[in-house]
Design an enzyme around this catalytic site. Structure first.
Site, PDB file in Angstrom:
ATOM      1  N   ASP A 167      27.730  37.506  52.641  1.00 35.44           N
ATOM      2  CA  ASP A 167      28.460  36.229  52.507  1.00 35.44           C
ATOM      3  C   ASP A 167      29.952  36.330  52.780  1.00 35.44           C
ATOM      4  O   ASP A 167      30.610  35.325  52.925  1.00 35.44           O
ATOM      5  CB  ASP A 167      28.355  35.695  51.063  1.00 35.44           C
ATOM      6  N   THR A 535      40.066  42.030  77.857  1.00 33.00           N
ATOM      7  CA  THR A 535      39.544  43.095  78.719  1.00 33.00           C
ATOM      8  C   THR A 535      38.704  44.049  77.888  1.00 33.00           C
ATOM      9  O   THR A 535      39.067  44.363  76.747  1.00 33.00           O
ATOM     10  CB  THR A 535      40.672  43.910  79.396  1.00 33.00           C
TER      11      THR A 535
END
Ligand code: ATP
Length: 777
Positions: A167, A535
């Protein structure tokens, strides 16, 4: 995740017996945590134990439940979901008699220290156990159930918590082990649902886990560009939420959207604290908007499956840090919890973290929702504001006055990377919510020469881009100078851009530098410009994180898991895997840690024959050690540019020659599969955060540029003006803008196209430690 002092701190003299246990709900990454704790403990000279079945194993005791673990017992655990040592909810441990039994069992097994991986309940239990320990052993001693020697030897118990919970509901840590795997699973499921919802023009109400914490719902909402979310921290009255949701959904439909996705956290409530169920939401959508609406409850799917790369990394780094913490603990030090704060592994006082976590639930119960939100970390609040700005905005009433609205361009430069489209999507929606005009430059700087190079992004066109791989607006490697700087300036002038957002890797970095330098000649470039690094190589100076590197890492890790399994099936096989990344060893280094590869070879270190010989020796010993056992596949990772001489094939040939038929080596080259695919949840949500910050940067810097013109209308190339062309990077978890001039001139190795300082040496050292690799130089 860096800066862990653990590796520098190699002590092989300790003799403690350290046990690890998993407790509460299972979470992906728990196994990686257990593996790291067991191996780090053994590495430090300790005996390692696992307590099976959580606290109930401790209460029951005996060799069935408290077992000594050896190095090879946890082979292959890094990737596996769930917890192999079992977990349970144990009522007996909540009673003193249960803890008394646990205390006796621990002493009988000779355990000195316990690491508990679990949620706030488990860590509360752990802390209580430690606090009561002196009275528990005194009672056992009095009753004659332990000897005086045992009493003296076990006067203090060292405890440490690592947070395993899907959670992400624990305070004091930015992430819990398992939360990103769970988020990945939710996004995958919503991506599937998207396709069917779109086909039938349906609405879907999707319930995700999170009893007191809306993190999963919020992050999934951003990553999948859901229409609406319900989280426990920000409730409104039944009438308000019904009206607001219907208004938003109706607006989206009126713009042409064919589907509706509403994400509901299982703990979602209205401001009177009554639960908001999926059925409530469905009924409103059906009755008021007449939408064909279905409910999907994702349930335990969210807990299952392999851990994503981030969770393996977090679990491993936390495991190593936990062993250090119990070894260094004294009777006076409060029990620590290992947290990740701002990308750094740190120790926090366990009691306070638990108390803070409980105070969120208490604030919600007291209807003090402002306090509940304030107790979440600042990134949660930023994500929530971003979601609201992007998804609940009515573009007919943008938030900025007309005179402050701008025309802002976005361009993709270089190879595609996961998250590029997500960045364009968030950029465009946020621009529209502010009243700006978002323009896409198609196909990079060379694309500008074409007559249809620039177009305004509209809402319907970008629908769905948040979860798409590749680059929808097209990308190109050429820099402005390669494309023709004069032409680029002419086009910028023609389109009258007020700001530019570049999304890309090292080529984009070079491009930004060229544009900034050319400002003195071309007024069209005297606009705020900002680079969002994207990238897979993660080699852009000014940032520790580039979009796409997480997607790439996960593709590589999945690939390695698959071939490792294939290697294991043949029993004695080693794969030499060639990784991309140019001159940056980031991907290979992180993949080594996430896959448990025997070695990684990177350009920063180069390759030596002596190290290869040593690694082959390690392979020989490990294959010999697990004769007859399953799971004997092994991996060596080699960055494509680690060595020109020792190519991937040559390495495999040498291993085959040396192995003398005891095992064999094959090459595996995942190639461009590393660049593609659907962006990971981390890349999608970070892309949104980056893109919105980039637009805010343009807004903020616009006046600074204007001020850089002197009274004769000349551009003054001042340090202040230099701050208007920046790289947006992550340092720790803070976003940071650094001037391209500073980065290019001082922090870049231009020839090798990398940043000067690498920041992942600790990762390499810990990877080696956990696979028993010996470094020869
Ligand atoms: P999750 O986040 O998945 O719910 P959790 O650790 O919070 O994980 P719990 O069920 O609350 O899960 O706790 C797990 C176990 O920890 C309990 O079954 C119990 O054995 C122990 N425990 C929890 N709270 C206490 C407590 N106050 N005192 C002693 N033991 C406790």
């Amino acid at each position: 995740l860096l800066d862990s002092a653990s590796v520098a701190n190699k002590v092989a003299s300790s003799t403690k017996n350290i046990a690890v246990m998993t407790s509460g709900g299972d979470a992906p990454g728990m196994n990686a945590n257990v593996r790291a704790i067991i191996r780090a403990a053994i590495y430090k000279g300790c005996k390692a134990f696992a307590v099976y079945e959580g606290y109930s194993g401790l209460v029951k005791g005996g060799p069935q439940y408290i077992r000594e673990m050896h190095w090879n017992d946890v082979r292959g655990w890094l990737a596996e979901g769930g917890t192999n040592i079992g977990t349970a909810r144990c009522m007996e441990f909540k009673e003193r008699w249960g803890r008394l039994a646990a205390c006796k069992n621990m002493i009988e097994a000779g355990i000195d220290a316990l690491v508990v991986c679990g949620g706030d309940g488990s860590l509360t239990g752990a802390d209580l156990f430690r606090a009561e320990w002196p009275s528990l052993i005194a009672e056992l001693h009095e009753k004659g159930e332990i000897t005086s020697q045992q009493y003296e030897n076990h006067k203090h118990l060292n405890i440490c918590g690592t947070v395993g919970s899907i959670d992400n509901d624990m305070s004091s840590t930015d992430a819990t082990i398992g939360c990103y795997s769970s988020l990945a699973r939710i996004c995958e499921a919503i991506d599937y649902i998207d396709a069917t919802a779109n086909s039938h023009q349906r609405a879907f109400v999707i319930e995700v886990m999170g009893r007191h914490c809306g993190w999963l719902a919020l992050m999934a909402g951003i990553a999948t560009s859901a229409d609406y979310i319900f989280i426990p921290e920000k409730p409104s009255s039944r009438k308000d939420w019904s009206d607001h949701m219907c208004q938003i959904v109706a607006t989206h439909r009126a713009r042409g959207k064919r589907k509706t996705i509403v994400v509901v956290a299982e703990g979602a409530i209205a401001s009177d604290l009554t639960p908001i169920t999926c059925e409530d939401v469905r009924d409103v959508l059906v009755e008021r908007l007449k939408l064909d609406t279905r409910i999907t409850t994702l349930g335990h799917v969210q807990r299952g499956g392999n851990a994503v790369a981030y969770d393996r990394l977090l679990a491993t780094m936390q495991g190593v840090a936990a062993v250090d913490a119990v070894l260094e603990g004294t009777p006076e030090t409060p029990s620590p919890m290992i947290a990740v704060v701002e990308n750094k592994i740190v120790r926090k006082p366990l009691v306070e973290a638990v108390k803070l976590t409980k105070s969120v639930a208490e604030a919600i119960n007291a209807k003090d929702f402002a306090k509940a939100i304030s107790l979440r970390d600042s990134e949660f609040v930023e994500h929530l504001n971003n979601f609201m700005a992007m998804n609940t905005a009515d573009f007919r009433e943008p938030s900025l006055p007309v005179e402050q609205r701008k025309k802002i361009a976005i361009i993709n430069v270089g190879a595609p990377a996961g998250g590029m489209n997500s960045a364009v999507y968030s950029f465009a929606t946020y621009c529209m919510s502010r009243g700006h005009t978002p323009c896409a430059i198609n196909n990079g700087f060379t694309g500008l020469a074409r007559h249809d190079a620039v177009h305004t992004l509209d809402w319907l066109q970008i629908e769905g881009w948040a979860s798409l791989g590749g680059s929808e607006i097209g990308t190109n490697r050429k820099t402005p100078e390669q494309a023709d700087l004069g032409m680029v300036a002419y086009e910028f002038d023609k389109h009258k851009f007020d700001g530019l957002v570049l999304v890309g890797g090292f080529e984009a970095f070079v491009s930004l530098n060229q544009l900034e330098k050319a400002r003195q000649w071309f007024p069209a470039f005297r606009i705020p410009m900002v680079l969002i690094p994207a990238t897979i190589s993660n080699n852009v100076p000014g940032t520790e994180y580039s979009l796409g590197s997480d997607t790439c890492l996960n593709s590589l890790v999945d690939y390695c898991d698959a071939i490792k399994q294939s290697a294991a099936a043949t029993r004695n096989r080693c794969f030499v895997v060639e990784c991309q990344g140019g001159n940056s060893g980031y991907i290979a280094s992180f993949a080594q840690l996430c896959c448990g590869a025997t070695a990684s070879y990177v350009p920063e270190e180069g390759m030596t024959l002596s190290q290869l010989a040593q690694d082959i020796e390690t392979l020989k010993v490990s294959f010999a050690n697990d004769q007859g056992k399953a799971k004997s596949g092994r991996l060596l990772l080699k960055s494509e540019k680690a060595s020109d001489v020792l190519t991937t094939q040559t390495i495999a040939d040498i291993i085959n020659a040396e192995a003398n038929q005891r095992f064999d080596a094959k090459t595996a080259i995942p190639g461009h599969a590393q660049q593609g695919g659907i962006p990971s949840a981390i890349d999608r949500t970070r892309a949104a955060r980056f893109a919105i910050q980039a637009v805010q940067f343009v807004e903020k810097m616009y006046d600074t540029i204007a001020a850089a013109e002197n009274e004769f209308g000349e551009f003054v190339n001042s340090p202040a003006a230099a701050q208007t062309a920046c790289v947006l990077g992550v340092e720790r978890s803070h976003l940071k803008f650094t001037s391209i001039r500073q980065l290019y001139d001082y922090e870049t190795e231009e020839g090798r196209r990398v940043r000067k300082n690498i920041f992942w040496q600790d990762i390499r050292d810990i990877s080696d430690l956990l696979v028993g690799r010996v470094r020869v130089n």
